[in-house]
Scaffold this active site. Structure first.
Site, PDB file in Angstrom:
ATOM      1  N   GLY A 518      38.036  42.509  40.948  1.00 28.17           N
ATOM      2  CA  GLY A 518      38.992  41.410  41.059  1.00 28.17           C
ATOM      3  C   GLY A 518      39.826  41.588  42.298  1.00 28.17           C
ATOM      4  O   GLY A 518      39.591  42.502  43.092  1.00 28.17           O
ATOM      5  N   GLY A 519      40.775  40.745  42.479  1.00 32.13           N
ATOM      6  CA  GLY A 519      41.626  40.818  43.650  1.00 32.13           C
ATOM      7  C   GLY A 519      42.396  42.125  43.697  1.00 32.13           C
ATOM      8  O   GLY A 519      42.688  42.643  44.767  1.00 32.13           O
ATOM      9  N   VAL A 523      37.078  45.738  37.317  1.00 27.75           N
ATOM     10  CA  VAL A 523      37.151  45.326  35.921  1.00 27.75           C
ATOM     11  C   VAL A 523      35.992  45.986  35.177  1.00 27.75           C
ATOM     12  O   VAL A 523      34.855  45.949  35.645  1.00 27.75           O
ATOM     13  CB  VAL A 523      37.064  43.795  35.790  1.00 27.75           C
ATOM     14  CG1 VAL A 523      37.203  43.379  34.329  1.00 27.75           C
ATOM     15  CG2 VAL A 523      38.132  43.114  36.624  1.00 27.75           C
ATOM     16  N   ASP A 634      46.364  30.227  41.772  1.00 24.98           N
ATOM     17  CA  ASP A 634      45.094  30.751  42.280  1.00 24.98           C
ATOM     18  C   ASP A 634      43.927  30.289  41.409  1.00 24.98           C
ATOM     19  O   ASP A 634      43.075  31.068  41.011  1.00 24.98           O
ATOM     20  CB  ASP A 634      45.141  32.280  42.356  1.00 24.98           C
ATOM     21  CG  ASP A 634      44.029  32.838  43.257  1.00 24.98           C
ATOM     22  OD1 ASP A 634      43.472  32.051  44.044  1.00 24.98           O
ATOM     23  OD2 ASP A 634      43.724  34.031  43.157  1.00 24.98           O
TER      24      ASP A 634
END
Ligand SMILES: *[C@@H]1O[C@H](CO)[C@@H](O)[C@H](O)[C@H]1NC(C)=O
Ligand SMILES: *[C@@H]1O[C@H](CO)[C@@H](O)[C@H](O)[C@H]1NC(C)=O
Ligand SMILES: *[C@@H]1O[C@H](CO)[C@@H](O)[C@H](O)[C@H]1NC(C)=O
Ligand SMILES: *[C@@H]1O[C@H](CO)[C@@H](O)[C@H](O)[C@H]1NC(C)=O
Ligand SMILES: *[C@@H]1O[C@H](CO)[C@@H](O)[C@H](O)[C@H]1NC(C)=O
Ligand SMILES: *[C@@H]1O[C@H](CO)[C@@H](O)[C@H](O)[C@H]1NC(C)=O
Ligand SMILES: *[C@@H]1O[C@H](CO)[C@@H](O)[C@H](O)[C@H]1NC(C)=O
Ligand SMILES: *[C@@H]1O[C@H](CO)[C@@H](O)[C@H](O)[C@H]1NC(C)=O
Ligand SMILES: *[C@@H]1O[C@H](CO)[C@@H](O)[C@H](O)[C@H]1NC(C)=O
Length: 827
Positions: A518-519, A523, A634
């Site tokens: 992820g950003g 994960v 986002d």
């Protein structure tokens, strides 16, 4: 009908000057009296100017007397007097006789039409009322209660607000709607919509002498066959049934709205609403819609489910009567019992068909005084009874059927419970007892409860104050297991997971358990002891997102509960280590499907539409319906996760912001988001509001429909991005070409167009032009689709995407692929 083109001002001047001389030519009187017949070219206008009565010619050969809207620029005739006896020239007149009969005369002698069933009045006068009713009354009677004759009693093909569709049982008057023969021929066509008063009254659409659609009986709130009726908040629907009358009527809550219900020339019923902008009738609702709306496609004791393939099934305890035909998908033969009823021994029971449209009630019996239990007893006590149901959805009244159950269908939601009588041998042990369709719920609740309990036990319960961790390993903590306080003393109701547990279930964050990046870090997937699968988002120690964003996400999402938001199960904080634990989504994220040429074939139109609706609902909840007012900031395809049934769940709240109650937009020094999804005002000026999310949503809608990324895909037309491409197709009227070829041609053109239009409305350049999410949800649903025309979107070109309107220089961090970026103002 005469059409005048001069400007209204000139026209008025002309009228004022010439009125005394040409009064007979330009009569716009508001009444018709016995000594002033109406000749071709004259009109009568209602007091408020809404409706006009006069002569019109829908085709060059025939002329008719009719009523149309004065304010609607598209000629729309709501009533025609002499529909089956046209005038052939302009010499016709409409006159009122001394005893109050309306007469249309051709050639000054031949009567082509007269008002039938009118009673006599001493001093008759005819006028058109503001609701479009053309009435004959006594000139001295202003009560507006008694009319010698009224056009509302003799409808053509249109039901206006306040008109009755149904019967006066005393006089035998049957008001029904009959379609025009063709668009240019108002004579009676083959299609009629009429109230049937046999049994429990229902409205049928007829094609000649064949029934083609059934509304089902009124269930206290709506027709059993129109589940979407409840969502029409602009309308009031009324069904009246007493000894004198049985009728259906509707009203408008907002009198400025213009709406009508018609039977059209091809045999559908449509509700249309007038849009001032762009001056056209908009289809609001129509029926019949699907195969199951045909009258009894699955025959007696068959159940039609449009989402099944084949659509026909038998009620439990029944088998197809003609298995061969049934296998060849002809269900009209219906189903027969596996086991004969055993009435005398009293062992019969009932199976529940939930979310049903009640079967044909033409020969059913209604008793409003009985409860559901009494209804069951009544059915068991009558050997010819085949089934029963509540007559009223609020749980009162009893309908029983003593014939085969025909025209039975089910919906995904909005139907009613129907109990079908079967022999004891055909009862499954569960069905008789369960009075609710929620068998799924009864299984799910224990599982969820179990999970929560397990987590709560597995959890360390901590109290954090000023970043100091305090452990409460004693039993007292379990009395209030989900409570901990943060530095701002805000309550956070979130289970805390033990680091050892997380390390164990993710196999020490092994590569094989990694779901993605992820950003803010990787994960991982894991399976708890009880079998529940979880996704663990591990905040990278080096992440820019520091503790603030982490806390932000945690606080936000812990307070949110919605089926279209990903559910946070808990968190884990251990020194530097920070993790969020989510429910696991087996189908990963939307981009995985959407932008993969093989996987996108799995997203059929229905799924895509469902995903769009789900995201819209989730976003609406964030913006409006949750206790907080949240902007996601986002929204993008990779942040939309999909569960087993491909229901979308919005995730990643790391950048979301809570708005104060009265704030509507905020200027931020730090611009965060993802290229291609960022609205112009946000990317350029750092101004964000709920409308920035709406923009991202619009991009997402267009991506879902087209299967193409807004960013990075170059379309045939030079440097247009997806928005520019969609906009140019919209302008050319070729919007449907935008649809992903892996969907076509199996999609609903109407839904698709609506989605494209909504998508374009959402990406309009100016935030104030974009709709709010509540309008978006309304526009997308079958509800009030009063869609305005979209204006040019922001960011249509792949080239000048970040050309700034203002001279303020801002530096934009270089972006890689679809990863969220942070842009800082160069100050
Ligand atoms: C109908 O009207 C036209 C023109 O107004 C006239 O020439 C014609 O004779 C009329 N026909 C009859 C039958 O009155
Ligand atoms: C009214 O008068 C017309 C003739 O002028 C006649 O044909 C009609 O039957 C009368 N109607 C009633 C209700 O008396
Ligand atoms: C009116 O008269 C004309 C000429 O006599 C005739 O052709 C026409 O059919 C008449 N119209 C009606 C409606 O009777
Ligand atoms: C129904 O018709 C009867 C007989 O014509 C009339 O007296 C009664 O007023 C009508 N009922 C309504 C509600 O219009
Ligand atoms: C519609 O109404 C007319 C006039 O009352 C009647 O003759 C006709 O039978 C009705 N049609 C249906 C299908 O009920
Ligand atoms: C529910 O049923 C009661 C009793 O029949 C009735 O008075 C009431 O109006 C009903 N409510 C609705 C919403 O239909
Ligand atoms: C009648 O309505 C149906 C449903 O809205 C529509 O598909 C059909 O095109 C309409 N027919 C005409 C002639 O407008
Ligand atoms: C009814 O019950 C009796 C005695 O229990 C049994 O003999 C008979 O077969 C039953 N009838 C049916 C139709 O099952
Ligand atoms: C069963 O119900 C039907 C319809 O209400 C009724 O006509 C019939 O008389 C009833 N039979 C018995 C035995 O009660």
């Amino acid at each position: 009908m005469r059409r005048l083109s001069p400007s209204p001002f000139l026209l008025l001047l002309l009228l004022l000057l010439c009125a005394p001389f040409f009064s007979s030519l330009t009569t716009a009187s508001d009444t018709l009296t016995p000594d002033s017949p109406l000749s071709d070219g004259d009109t009568i206008v209602s007091a408020d100017g809404t409706f006009v009565l006069g002569f019109f010619a829908p085709n060059p050969n025939n002329r008719y007397v009719g009523i149309w809207y004065n304010k609607v620029s598209v000629p729309t005739y709501v009533w025609v007097a002499n529909r089956n006896a046209p005038l052939l020239d302009r010499n016709g007149t409409l006159s009122l006789t001394a005893n109050g009969t309306l007469v249309i005369t051709a050639n000054s002698s031949t009567v082509v039409w007269s008002s039938s069933g009118s009673s006599t009045v001493a001093n008759p006068v005819a006028q058109i009322l503001d609701n479009g009713n053309f009435v004959v009354k006594d000139v001295n009677d202003d009560s507006m209660q008694f009319f010698a004759w009224q056009s509302f009693d003799h409808p053509t093909d249109t039901l206006l607000p306040g008109m009755k569709l149904g019967w006066n049982l005393t006089s035998g008057l049957n008001r029904n709607l009959t379609a025009w023969a063709s668009l240019t021929d108002p004579s009676s066509g083959p299609y009629t919509m009429a109230m049937d008063v046999l049994g429990d009254p229902q409205i049928f659409l007829w094609s000649g002498s064949t029934r083609t659609w059934r509304t089902g009986p009124w269930n206290g709130v709506r027709f059993s066959g129109i589940p979407e009726m409840k969502t029409y908040s602009m309308f009031t629907f009324q069904f009246v049934q007493n000894q004198d009358e049985v009728y259906y009527t509707f009203g408008l809550k907002d009198p400025s709205i213009i709406s009508r219900l018609i039977v059209n020339q091809t045999g559908s019923t449509q509700r249309l609403v007038w849009l001032d902008q762009p001056r056209q009738w908009n289809l609001f609702w129509f029926a019949p819609k699907d195969q199951c709306d045909d009258v009894s496609p699955c025959g007696p004791m068959g159940v039609c489910n449009p989402n099944d393939s084949p659509i026909c099934d038998c009620v439990q305890g029944f088998v197809p009567k003609y298995p061969t035909n049934w296998a060849l998908r002809d269900g009209t033969g219906g189903c027969i019992r596996k086991t004969p009823l055993d009435c005398r021994n009293g062992t019969d029971g009932f199976v529940l068909v939930s979310e049903a449209k009640l079967p044909d009630t033409s020969s059913s019996t209604v008793d409003m005084s009985l409860s559901l239990d009494q209804c069951k007893a009544k059915c068991l006590g009558n050997c010819s009874c085949t089934g029963y149901a509540n007559a009223d959805v609020n749980g009162t009244g009893c309908i029983i059927w003593t014939t085969q159950l025909t025209d039975l269908r089910v919906w995904a939601f909005g139907g009613q419970d129907l109990y079908v009588r079967v022999a004891a041998a055909d009862l499954s042990p569960m069905t008789e007892q369960s009075h609710h369709s929620g068998t799924a719920a009864t299984i799910v609740i224990p599982v969820v409860l179990g999970t929560v309990l397990l987590i709560s036990v597995a959890c360390f319960v901590l109290k954090m104050r000023r970043k100091k961790r305090v452990k409460f390993p004693n039993s007292a903590s379990f009395t209030n297991p989900y409570n901990y306080q943060d530095s701002d003393s805000k309550d956070l109701e979130l289970p805390l997971f033990d680091l050892n547990t997380i390390v164990a279930v993710t196999d020490n964050f092994s590569a094989k358990n990694k779901l993605g990046e992820g950003g803010f870090g990787p994960v991982f997937m894991g399976t708890l002891e009880d079998g529940q699968q979880i996704a663990v988002k591990r905040l990278a120690k080096t992440s820019v997102q520091g503790t603030t964003e982490f806390r932000n996400e945690m606080e936000l999402i812990a307070k949110l509960q919605h089926r279209n938001l990903v559910r946070l199960l808990g968190c884990c904080i251990h020194g530097e280590e920070k993790m969020l634990i989510y429910e696991y989504m087996p189908n990963k994220s939307l981009d995985v499907f959407l932008f993969d040429r093989t996987k996108c074939a799995l997203l059929d139109w229905k799924t895509r539409y469902g995903i769009i609706m789900g995201i819209a609902r989730g976003l609406l909840y964030l913006h409006q319906d949750s206790r907080l007012r949240i902007i996601h900031r986002d929204l993008k395809a990779s942040n939309i996760l999909l569960d087993k049934e491909m229901n979308p769940k919005i995730s990643d709240f790391g950048m979301a912001r809570i708005f104060g109650g009265d704030e509507t937009e905020v200027n931020t020094r730090k611009v965060v988001g993802t290229y291609g999804y960022m609205s112009p005002e946000y990317a350029m000026d750092g101004v964000f509001s709920v409308k920035s999310d709406v923009f991202s949503f619009g991009v997402l809608v267009l991506e879902i429909i087209s299967g193409k990324k807004n960013r990075g895909v170059f379309f045939a037309k030079a440097d247009l991005n997806l928005l520019g491409h969609a906009w140019s197709m919209w302008k050319e009227g070729t919007s449907l070409d935008l649809i992903d070829e892996s969907v076509s041609p199996k999609y609903s053109g109407d839904e698709a167009l609506r989605c494209i239009k909504v998508g374009l409305l959402c990406v309009q350049e100016r935030p104030e032009d974009r709709p709010t999410m509540s309008s978006v949800v309304l526009m997308l649903g079958s509800g009030s689709a009063l869609l305005p025309q979209p204006k040019q979107p922001g960011f249509v070109s792949t080239k000048g995407r970040f050309e700034y309107s203002s001279s303020t220089s801002k530096q934009i961090a270089s972006s890689v692929n679809e990863i969220s970026v942070t842009m800082c103002e160069g100050r």
